[in-house]
Design an enzyme around this catalytic site. Structure first.
Site, PDB file in Angstrom:
ATOM      1  N   GLU A 117      66.378  36.456 -38.841  1.00 25.57           N
ATOM      2  CA  GLU A 117      65.017  36.996 -38.684  1.00 25.57           C
ATOM      3  C   GLU A 117      64.350  36.352 -37.480  1.00 25.57           C
ATOM      4  O   GLU A 117      64.553  35.163 -37.212  1.00 25.57           O
ATOM      5  CB  GLU A 117      64.216  36.750 -39.954  1.00 25.57           C
ATOM      6  CG  GLU A 117      64.609  37.722 -41.046  1.00 25.57           C
ATOM      7  CD  GLU A 117      63.871  37.471 -42.344  1.00 25.57           C
ATOM      8  OE1 GLU A 117      62.935  36.657 -42.365  1.00 25.57           O
ATOM      9  OE2 GLU A 117      64.252  38.107 -43.335  1.00 25.57           O
ATOM     10  N   ASP A 146      61.175  60.530 -29.498  1.00 24.04           N
ATOM     11  CA  ASP A 146      62.329  60.188 -30.325  1.00 24.04           C
ATOM     12  C   ASP A 146      63.530  60.910 -29.711  1.00 24.04           C
ATOM     13  O   ASP A 146      63.695  62.116 -29.877  1.00 24.04           O
ATOM     14  CB  ASP A 146      62.056  60.661 -31.761  1.00 24.04           C
ATOM     15  CG  ASP A 146      63.225  60.398 -32.697  1.00 24.04           C
ATOM     16  OD1 ASP A 146      64.326  60.054 -32.201  1.00 24.04           O
ATOM     17  OD2 ASP A 146      63.052  60.563 -33.916  1.00 24.04           O
ATOM     18  N   THR A 151      68.476  56.761 -32.097  1.00 24.84           N
ATOM     19  CA  THR A 151      69.599  56.246 -32.867  1.00 24.84           C
ATOM     20  C   THR A 151      70.659  55.867 -31.833  1.00 24.84           C
ATOM     21  O   THR A 151      70.587  56.285 -30.680  1.00 24.84           O
ATOM     22  CB  THR A 151      70.192  57.309 -33.813  1.00 24.84           C
ATOM     23  OG1 THR A 151      70.503  58.474 -33.046  1.00 24.84           O
ATOM     24  CG2 THR A 151      69.245  57.677 -34.923  1.00 24.84           C
ATOM     25  N   ARG A 184      76.287  53.030 -36.057  1.00 21.93           N
ATOM     26  CA  ARG A 184      75.098  53.561 -36.731  1.00 21.93           C
ATOM     27  C   ARG A 184      73.966  52.565 -36.541  1.00 21.93           C
ATOM     28  O   ARG A 184      74.128  51.389 -36.858  1.00 21.93           O
ATOM     29  CB  ARG A 184      75.339  53.718 -38.225  1.00 21.93           C
ATOM     30  CG  ARG A 184      76.414  54.675 -38.593  1.00 21.93           C
ATOM     31  CD  ARG A 184      76.249  55.105 -40.032  1.00 21.93           C
ATOM     32  NE  ARG A 184      75.132  56.017 -40.119  1.00 21.93           N
ATOM     33  CZ  ARG A 184      75.211  57.314 -39.875  1.00 21.93           C
ATOM     34  NH1 ARG A 184      76.359  57.856 -39.555  1.00 21.93           N
ATOM     35  NH2 ARG A 184      74.155  58.079 -39.958  1.00 21.93           N
ATOM     36  N   TYR A 213      72.057  35.492 -41.213  1.00 22.74           N
ATOM     37  CA  TYR A 213      70.644  35.892 -41.210  1.00 22.74           C
ATOM     38  C   TYR A 213      70.031  35.495 -39.879  1.00 22.74           C
ATOM     39  O   TYR A 213      70.330  34.415 -39.362  1.00 22.74           O
ATOM     40  CB  TYR A 213      69.873  35.215 -42.353  1.00 22.74           C
ATOM     41  CG  TYR A 213      69.413  36.229 -43.372  1.00 22.74           C
ATOM     42  CD1 TYR A 213      68.430  37.153 -43.030  1.00 22.74           C
ATOM     43  CD2 TYR A 213      69.983  36.305 -44.634  1.00 22.74           C
ATOM     44  CE1 TYR A 213      68.026  38.124 -43.935  1.00 22.74           C
ATOM     45  CE2 TYR A 213      69.585  37.280 -45.542  1.00 22.74           C
ATOM     46  CZ  TYR A 213      68.609  38.183 -45.182  1.00 22.74           C
ATOM     47  OH  TYR A 213      68.213  39.141 -46.067  1.00 22.74           O
ATOM     48  N   LYS A 228      74.618  58.905 -32.277  1.00 24.51           N
ATOM     49  CA  LYS A 228      74.833  60.353 -32.091  1.00 24.51           C
ATOM     50  C   LYS A 228      75.475  60.550 -30.721  1.00 24.51           C
ATOM     51  O   LYS A 228      76.570  60.050 -30.494  1.00 24.51           O
ATOM     52  CB  LYS A 228      73.524  61.095 -32.264  1.00 24.51           C
ATOM     53  CG  LYS A 228      72.828  60.817 -33.616  1.00 24.51           C
ATOM     54  CD  LYS A 228      71.602  61.679 -33.770  1.00 24.51           C
ATOM     55  CE  LYS A 228      70.595  61.157 -34.745  1.00 24.51           C
ATOM     56  NZ  LYS A 228      70.815  61.495 -36.128  1.00 24.51           N
TER      57      LYS A 228
HETATM   58  N1  PLP Z   1      65.144  60.944 -35.420  1.00 25.99           N
HETATM   59  C1  PLP Z   1      65.823  62.067 -35.172  1.00 25.99           C
HETATM   60  C2  PLP Z   1      65.329  62.994 -34.093  1.00 25.99           C
HETATM   61  C3  PLP Z   1      66.970  62.380 -35.911  1.00 25.99           C
HETATM   62  O1  PLP Z   1      67.626  63.513 -35.674  1.00 25.99           O
HETATM   63  C4  PLP Z   1      67.383  61.478 -36.926  1.00 25.99           C
HETATM   64  C5  PLP Z   1      68.582  61.727 -37.757  1.00 25.99           C
HETATM   65  O2  PLP Z   1      69.115  62.718 -37.944  1.00 25.99           O
HETATM   66  C6  PLP Z   1      66.632  60.330 -37.157  1.00 25.99           C
HETATM   67  C7  PLP Z   1      65.518  60.089 -36.391  1.00 25.99           C
HETATM   68  C8  PLP Z   1      66.976  59.382 -38.264  1.00 25.99           C
HETATM   69  O3  PLP Z   1      68.104  58.639 -37.975  1.00 25.99           O
HETATM   70  P1  PLP Z   1      68.804  57.758 -39.116  1.00 25.99           P
HETATM   71  O4  PLP Z   1      69.577  58.691 -39.951  1.00 25.99           O
HETATM   72  O5  PLP Z   1      69.649  56.789 -38.350  1.00 25.99           O
HETATM   73  O6  PLP Z   1      67.708  57.056 -39.861  1.00 25.99           O
END
Ligand code: PLP
Length: 478
Positions: free
Chosen positions: A66, A241, A270, A279, A64, A273
């Site tokens: 935090e 994002d 993320t 992950r 842990y 990808k």
């Molecule tokens: N943001 C975008 C643009 C995504 O394409 C995705 C997932 O497909 C996410 C956020 C969410 O990612 P996670 O599945 O790791 O929560």
């Protein structure tokens, strides 16, 4: 390192697991076989390196931690501090970011951290400020009531789902759609491209607190300089994002106006990808948001996952090597070769092509829904996923599109010639599949007919195409 080391590591791990629950060991082995044999064109998936995978499977999982580096609510976090600091340092260096927060467990979590950080920074609420200085226990019922009311009325402008936006950008099935009053910008119906003048117009009318850039299914570059100017013109915070294209930013394929990091106040991603890590999620931000972002745990996250942060550090170190830039460029070259192969055979692509890692095939040209096409391709050993196209008449469940991406096959080493062969296999399946009918004779959006012998033949051809490019070639579990 010897190739044998990887084999030994995974074989030994499976032997240890098998002694406790053999069915889990079998499933892990079967997953490797399945991944090795299928033509994986899912735009959001990849194959992490053995080093990244191994960094996740160990006793860091038991700890842990935090808090943040050097300021933990648990004792004995010195080794977690080491890997978290390393991951953050690699992320800052790789992306040229002022601050990196590597604790988010996923992309959704990274976005939640970012939303809360922006709200906490921007919303002039005494109750919110009190919560942020860790006096949550002092909040009265009236404070909570005021807080909920104030937060509930904030506005977010993001890309619409059918134009390629993501659920977490203010859509109802996600908490962001409950937290924010959302409006979306779409794409030009004629070109399929973002029309920046329309985005500016929507921003002027709607006056969002947050303007969100980024997507899950838009096959083109986005000009983040222009989006930042739009955000500034209405006093909005600009968030990007980059979950899908982080690998292309890391590999310097997207630079200048197309690199979100210098333009956005806050960037989320993320790590699994195109970035090819474990992950997980991550937030990069300008210095003024750093304190709020670092409060992600416990504000919206559970305890950090030290084993995943260790793997993030490994994967980010890999992405800083010169060969990652070559990999990122090949992802785009492959996507363009696949697009070319499909277009030359008569396929219809949203925006007419791609300049990133993904393409979106409008399968209505084949008389199919996305659902029918996805399943027929899967029967033939080609793994894709259905996706809405702009103004999709078949909605988000059946859809009219297939999203296809090249990060995974590029990791295996496939190149332009194989992309053309892949286009041929896909085109054959899509032209030979016919839409089915319901029992009452009406057209079905799910049923389809494809000769099983043809599907088998294509699956064999897909396996042959992959054979010269074995997945995890050093790993032999036999
Ligand atoms: N943001 C975008 C643009 C995504 O394409 C995705 C997932 O497909 C996410 C956020 C969410 O990612 P996670 O599945 O790791 O929560």
């Amino acid at each position: 390192m010897s190739r044998n080391a990887e084999s030994t590591a995974f074989r030994s791990a499976l032997e240890v697991i098998r002694a406790v629950e053999p069915r889990v060991a079998d499933a892990i082995g079967a997953e490797l076989t399945d991944q090795r044999e299928s033509l994986k064109l899912i735009a959001s998936e990849n194959y992490a390196s053995p080093a990244t995978l191994l960094a996740m499977g160990n006793w860091f999982s038991d700890k842990y931690a935090e808090g943040t580096v050097g300021r933990r609510f648990y004792a004995g976090c010195q080794n977690v501090d080491t890997v978290e600091a390393l991951a953050a340092e690699h992320a800052r260096e790789l992306f040229g970011a002022a601050h990196a927060y590597v604790q988010p467990h996923s992309g959704i979590d990274a976005n939640l951290v970012a939303f809360w950080a922006v709200l906490a920074d921007r919303v002039e609420s005494p109750a919110l400020k009190k919560a942020q200085v860790r006096q949550v226990n002092d909040l009265t019922e009236a404070d909570w009531f005021a807080l909920r009311r104030e937060l509930g009325n904030q506005r977010m402008l993001g890309m619409s789902l059918d134009a390629g936006g993501h659920l977490t950008h203010g859509f109802r099935p996600n908490i962001s759609g409950k937290m924010f009053d959302q409006r979306s910008y779409g794409t030009d119906p004629a070109t399929g491209l973002i029309d920046y003048d329309r985005v500016a117009e929507a921003a002027r009318e709607f006056k969002p607190l947050i303007l969100v850039g980024g997507y899950s299914a838009y096959p083109r570059k986005v000009n983040f300089r222009i989006l930042r100017e739009i955000a500034d013109s209405v006093g909005a915070t600009f968030m990007v994002d980059m979950a899908h294209f982080a690998g292309l930013v890391a590999g310097k394929v997207f630079t200048g106006d197309f690199d979100p990091v210098p333009h956005a106040h806050i960037v989320t991603t993320t790590t699994h990808k195109s970035l090819r890590g474990p992950r997980g999620g991550m937030v990069l931000c300008q210095p003024e948001l750093a304190d709020q972002v670092d409060r992600g745990c416990p504000m919206v996250l559970g305890g950090p996952l030290p084993h995943v942060m260790a793997a993030k550090a490994v994967a980010l170190a890999e992405a800083r090597r010169p060969d990652f830039a070559d990999y990122a460029q090949r992802i785009v070259d492959n996507a363009q070769a696949l697009a070319e192969g499909l277009l030359s055979r008569g396929a219809k692509l949203v925006t007419g092509g791609t300049d990133n890692h993904l393409l979106l095939i409008d399968v209505s040209g084949y008389g199919l829904t996305g659902r029918q096409a996805e399943q027929a391709l899967l029967d033939s050993g080609i793994v894709t996923n259905r996706n809405s196209v702009p103004q999709d008449p078949n909605g988000a469940w059946y859809t009219s599109g297939i999203r296809v991406g090249t990060p995974a096959l590029t990791t295996r080493g496939l190149g332009a010639a194989e992309m053309d062969q892949t286009a041929e296999l896909m085109h054959t399946v899509l032209t030979q599949t016919t839409a089915g009918a319901n029992a009452d004779g009406t057209p079905s959006k799910a049923k389809y007919t494809l000769d099983p012998a043809l599907a088998d033949k294509i699956a064999r051809q897909a396996t042959d195409l992959l054979a010269p490019h074995p997945l995890y070639p050093a790993i032999d579990l036999a």
